[in-house]
Design a protein around this motif. Structure first.
Motif, PDB file in Angstrom:
ATOM      1  N   LEU A  64       0.838  -1.206   0.000  1.00 51.55           N
ATOM      2  CA  LEU A  64       0.000   0.000   0.000  1.00 51.55           C
ATOM      3  C   LEU A  64       0.878   1.263   0.000  1.00 51.55           C
ATOM      4  N   THR A  65       1.879   1.291   0.858  1.00 52.40           N
ATOM      5  CA  THR A  65       2.726   2.503   0.918  1.00 52.40           C
ATOM      6  C   THR A  65       3.518   2.680  -0.378  1.00 52.40           C
ATOM      7  N   PHE A  66       3.886   1.582  -1.006  1.00 51.54           N
ATOM      8  CA  PHE A  66       4.588   1.660  -2.289  1.00 51.54           C
ATOM      9  C   PHE A  66       3.696   2.337  -3.324  1.00 51.54           C
ATOM     10  N   ARG A  67       2.427   1.916  -3.353  1.00 49.49           N
ATOM     11  CA  ARG A  67       1.473   2.537  -4.290  1.00 49.49           C
ATOM     12  C   ARG A  67       1.278   4.007  -4.007  1.00 49.49           C
ATOM     13  N   ILE A  68       1.116   4.307  -2.725  1.00 51.92           N
ATOM     14  CA  ILE A  68       0.895   5.711  -2.348  1.00 51.92           C
ATOM     15  C   ILE A  68       2.104   6.553  -2.777  1.00 51.92           C
ATOM     16  N   SER A  69       3.295   6.012  -2.574  1.00 50.38           N
ATOM     17  CA  SER A  69       4.513   6.745  -2.974  1.00 50.38           C
ATOM     18  C   SER A  69       4.525   7.010  -4.471  1.00 50.38           C
ATOM     19  N   ALA A  70       4.130   6.015  -5.261  1.00 52.34           N
ATOM     20  CA  ALA A  70       4.137   6.181  -6.727  1.00 52.34           C
ATOM     21  C   ALA A  70       3.127   7.247  -7.138  1.00 52.34           C
ATOM     22  N   TRP A  71       1.931   7.213  -6.542  1.00 48.58           N
ATOM     23  CA  TRP A  71       0.916   8.231  -6.878  1.00 48.58           C
ATOM     24  C   TRP A  71       1.414   9.616  -6.472  1.00 48.58           C
ATOM     25  N   ALA A  72       2.045   9.692  -5.301  1.00 44.59           N
ATOM     26  CA  ALA A  72       2.539  10.986  -4.821  1.00 44.59           C
ATOM     27  C   ALA A  72       3.581  11.541  -5.781  1.00 44.59           C
ATOM     28  N   GLU A  73       4.471  10.680  -6.240  1.00 43.24           N
ATOM     29  CA  GLU A  73       5.510  11.140  -7.166  1.00 43.24           C
ATOM     30  C   GLU A  73       4.880  11.696  -8.440  1.00 43.24           C
ATOM     31  N   GLU A  74       3.880  10.987  -8.968  1.00 44.33           N
ATOM     32  CA  GLU A  74       3.177  11.475 -10.175  1.00 44.33           C
ATOM     33  C   GLU A  74       2.600  12.874  -9.954  1.00 44.33           C
ATOM     34  N   GLY A  89       3.734  15.112  -7.854  1.00 47.11           N
ATOM     35  CA  GLY A  89       4.726  16.091  -7.383  1.00 47.11           C
ATOM     36  C   GLY A  89       4.648  16.338  -5.884  1.00 47.11           C
ATOM     37  N   LEU A  90       4.194  15.335  -5.146  1.00 51.03           N
ATOM     38  CA  LEU A  90       4.083  15.464  -3.691  1.00 51.03           C
ATOM     39  C   LEU A  90       5.163  14.630  -3.005  1.00 51.03           C
ATOM     40  N   LYS A  91       5.584  15.084  -1.843  1.00 51.28           N
ATOM     41  CA  LYS A  91       6.546  14.312  -1.033  1.00 51.28           C
ATOM     42  C   LYS A  91       5.774  13.656   0.091  1.00 51.28           C
ATOM     43  N   VAL A  92       5.925  12.340   0.244  1.00 50.09           N
ATOM     44  CA  VAL A  92       5.198  11.663   1.322  1.00 50.09           C
ATOM     45  C   VAL A  92       6.155  11.085   2.357  1.00 50.09           C
ATOM     46  N   ARG A  93       5.696  11.125   3.599  1.00 51.89           N
ATOM     47  CA  ARG A  93       6.370  10.418   4.692  1.00 51.89           C
ATOM     48  C   ARG A  93       5.312   9.545   5.314  1.00 51.89           C
ATOM     49  N   PHE A  94       5.720   8.368   5.795  1.00 52.95           N
ATOM     50  CA  PHE A  94       4.760   7.429   6.370  1.00 52.95           C
ATOM     51  C   PHE A  94       5.031   7.218   7.853  1.00 52.95           C
ATOM     52  N   ILE A 150     -12.695  10.084   2.809  1.00 53.95           N
ATOM     53  CA  ILE A 150     -12.773   9.219   1.630  1.00 53.95           C
ATOM     54  C   ILE A 150     -12.839   7.793   2.148  1.00 53.95           C
ATOM     55  N   LYS A 151     -13.877   7.099   1.771  1.00 52.76           N
ATOM     56  CA  LYS A 151     -14.082   5.759   2.347  1.00 52.76           C
ATOM     57  C   LYS A 151     -14.621   4.812   1.282  1.00 52.76           C
ATOM     58  N   GLY A 152     -14.298   3.525   1.478  1.00 57.71           N
ATOM     59  CA  GLY A 152     -14.892   2.503   0.626  1.00 57.71           C
ATOM     60  C   GLY A 152     -14.307   2.405  -0.764  1.00 57.71           C
ATOM     61  N   GLN A 153     -13.183   3.046  -1.003  1.00 58.61           N
ATOM     62  CA  GLN A 153     -12.563   2.971  -2.338  1.00 58.61           C
ATOM     63  C   GLN A 153     -11.313   2.114  -2.343  1.00 58.61           C
ATOM     64  N   GLY A 154     -11.040   1.407  -1.234  1.00 60.14           N
ATOM     65  CA  GLY A 154      -9.810   0.623  -1.164  1.00 60.14           C
ATOM     66  C   GLY A 154      -8.601   1.548  -1.305  1.00 60.14           C
ATOM     67  N   PRO A 155      -7.471   1.013  -1.822  1.00 60.25           N
ATOM     68  CA  PRO A 155      -6.253   1.819  -1.961  1.00 60.25           C
ATOM     69  C   PRO A 155      -6.464   3.081  -2.794  1.00 60.25           C
ATOM     70  N   ASP A 156      -7.361   3.029  -3.777  1.00 60.94           N
ATOM     71  CA  ASP A 156      -7.589   4.212  -4.636  1.00 60.94           C
ATOM     72  C   ASP A 156      -8.039   5.435  -3.833  1.00 60.94           C
ATOM     73  N   GLY A 157      -8.599   5.207  -2.656  1.00 60.10           N
ATOM     74  CA  GLY A 157      -9.008   6.325  -1.810  1.00 60.10           C
ATOM     75  C   GLY A 157      -7.823   7.210  -1.434  1.00 60.10           C
ATOM     76  N   TYR A 158      -6.629   6.592  -1.320  1.00 58.07           N
ATOM     77  CA  TYR A 158      -5.435   7.379  -0.998  1.00 58.07           C
ATOM     78  C   TYR A 158      -5.021   8.243  -2.189  1.00 58.07           C
ATOM     79  N   ARG A 159      -5.254   7.720  -3.397  1.00 60.24           N
ATOM     80  CA  ARG A 159      -4.937   8.539  -4.577  1.00 60.24           C
ATOM     81  C   ARG A 159      -5.841   9.777  -4.600  1.00 60.24           C
ATOM     82  N   GLU A 160      -7.126   9.523  -4.304  1.00 67.39           N
ATOM     83  CA  GLU A 160      -8.049  10.667  -4.271  1.00 67.39           C
ATOM     84  C   GLU A 160      -7.614  11.677  -3.191  1.00 67.39           C
TER      85      GLU A 160
END
Ligand code: DQA
Length: 149
Positions: free
Chosen positions: A34-44, A46-51, A127-137
């Motif tokens: 999950l964090t790997f996915r979130i990192s990839a979306w953040a990079e797209e 232009g955001l910097k993420v810390r977990f 944001i709820k009920g969207q699985g991992p995609d909710g983090y992209r939103e």
């Protein structure tokens, strides 16, 4: 002024156990995936993420205390603490950063106790009920919010 693009992604209790928890509610990804996915979306975006993830409520509270000057927005999934942890609510209020509440499952369509969120009114959005995609939103909404601020 430097770019406001630092997003703190916070997970609470039992979310380190993703992948072992009921896939019907939480999907099949484990926490690292999950964090790997979130990192990839953040990079797209232009955001910097810390977990940060913990199973100890006081550690989450203390982590929120440290964020001043280190983050521009928060994405938080407190797990079961969502429903009753007033100390986390108080610490989130103290952090005073724009925050998005994310849940993998649709907490409003499950047991009664999950319909209560002690942080919802402090957050810009839930944001709820969207699985991992909710983090992209949530990331997309952070990007828009920080750009417009
Ligand atoms: C959760 C929903 C909570 O009710 C539950 O206790 C969790 C995960 C979610 O992401 O759907 O641990 O926050």
């Amino acid at each position: 002024m430097s770019a406001r693009n630092r997003i703190e992604v916070i997970h609470g209790v039992n979310l380190d156990q993703l992948g072992r928890r009921n896939p019907e509610h939480y999907g099949g990804l484990n926490y690292d995936e999950l964090t790997f996915r979130i990192s990839a979306w953040a990079e797209e975006l232009g955001l910097k993420v810390r977990f940060f993830q913990t199973n100890h409520e006081g550690d989450l509270v203390e982590h929120l205390h440290t964020l001043e000057g280190l983050a521009d927005a928060i994405i938080i999934n407190p797990g079961a603490w969502t429903h009753y942890a007033w100390a986390i609510r108080d610490a989130l209020e103290l952090a005073a950063l724009p925050s998005f509440e994310v849940h993998l499952s649709d907490v409003d369509a499950r047991e009664e106790f999950r319909r209560v969120s002690v942080i919802r009114d402090l957050c810009v959005g839930t944001i709820k009920g969207q699985g991992p995609d909710g983090y992209r939103e949530a990331l997309t909404r952070c990007q828009t919010l920080l750009k417009d601020a």
